[in-house]
Design a protein around this motif. Sequence first.
Motif, short mmCIF file in Angstrom:
data_model
loop_
_atom_site.label_atom_id
_atom_site.label_comp_id
_atom_site.label_asym_id
_atom_site.label_seq_id
_atom_site.Cartn_x
_atom_site.Cartn_y
_atom_site.Cartn_z
N SER A 1 1.81 2.51 5.30
CA SER A 1 1.98 3.23 4.05
C SER A 1 3.04 4.29 4.28
CB SER A 1 0.67 3.87 3.63
OG SER A 1 0.75 4.26 2.29
N ASP B 1 -3.49 6.38 3.41
CA ASP B 1 -4.25 5.15 3.65
C ASP B 1 -5.74 5.39 3.39
OD1 ASP B 1 -4.12 6.78 6.12
OD2 ASP B 1 -5.52 5.28 6.86
N THR C 1 -3.99 0.34 7.05
CA THR C 1 -3.36 -0.74 6.30
C THR C 1 -2.35 -1.48 7.18
OG1 THR C 1 -1.67 -1.21 4.60
CG2 THR C 1 -1.99 1.11 5.16
N THR D 1 0.86 -1.18 0.00
CA THR D 1 0.00 0.00 0.00
C THR D 1 0.90 1.24 0.00
OG1 THR D 1 -0.16 -0.29 2.40
CG2 THR D 1 -2.02 -1.03 1.11
N MET E 1 -8.26 -0.88 2.34
CA MET E 1 -6.96 -1.33 1.83
C MET E 1 -6.65 -2.73 2.35
SD MET E 1 -4.35 1.90 1.79
CE MET E 1 -4.15 2.86 0.29
#
Length: 328
Positions: free
Chosen positions: A74, A16, A70, A12, A20
């Motif tokens: 990220s 975010d 996620t 990812t 996700m």
Amino acid sequence: MTENIKKVAVFTSGGDSPGMNAAIRSVVRTCAYKNIECVAIYRGYQGMIDGDFKQMNARSVNNIINKGGTILKSARCEEFRTEKGRKKAYDQLKKEGIDAFVVIGGNGSFAGAVKFNREYDFPVMGIPGTIDNDILGTSFTIGFDTAINTVVDVIDKIRDTASSHNRLFFVEVMGRDVGHIALNAGVGAGAEEILIPEQNLGLERLLDSLKRSKKSGKSSSIVIVAEGDKIGKNVFELKEYVEEHLPIYDVRVSVLGHMQRGGNPTCFDRVLASRMGVRAVEALIEGKSNYMVGIRDNKLVLTPIEEAIKAHTEIDMELLRVSDIMTT
Ligand code: ATP
């Protein structure tokens, strides 16, 4: 079907968005189903450069479909914007024996993937994960539905206070370049005015509309303002302006900020993410590369990533018309 794809990486990147995790889960489980190895990359392109990899199996993604954010983290990564950075990333992928990657992110993440694909002829597939819904080639991005539902929930609560005290509330929502969140949540929450980057309503019209609204007997008003609205004033300046010109109003401001990005994904986002993850892996197995998986008319479609990042999606004019009618 090509025999070339034996190991797929997933990560990812960028901001975010809720859903996700459901997309990661889908990519990992599809790989397992197709007997392909799957490697997760932590912290987006930065993790790719650093070799921050983890072997995944179907059980590695248990109990994440319902979680916002996620699990792979990220990051924004300046180094990946340089040739040297991308070379390091390529070397790490090769060392790990990775044949292709699936990137879940927004426009910037896709721009990076396109460059990488061009330089190394490396198979890449994009899944649109951003709350902004601003990516061409798909009617919905993962996270948008959750975000507008979050905004509607909050506005419903703000309305309780607004109507109890006869107040006017300016509510700022995310959307620097596009007003999809503002327009959709605004219609859904019954806002009196919606200020979006695509349309310059003008201060005079705003004042007129507020005057009309007061005259027609409305005791409270909610005005939704997208961050990038064209009126040229932020929500606090708007408050001052309205208080100065319409002293009848007791004005309050609420900036929703990052709460719009968090929270458990809606069922719509979970289903969308699950469908897109499957299609992304299948497309790679079919030998396709450099596409973004999107959804149009409830059908999954592939759009060349170059096309997807050319421009932002346009505002829905029909919804804008509905909004105009609803605010009379
Ligand atoms: P969001 O919609 O939440 O902003 P995004 O994917 O557009 O998500 P960006 O911060 O724009 O988020 O991009 C994420 C990462 O992608 C950057 O930190 C950088 O590593 C890489 N990237 C972005 N643009 C480029 C580019 N032109 N060339 C190479 N890499 C890029």
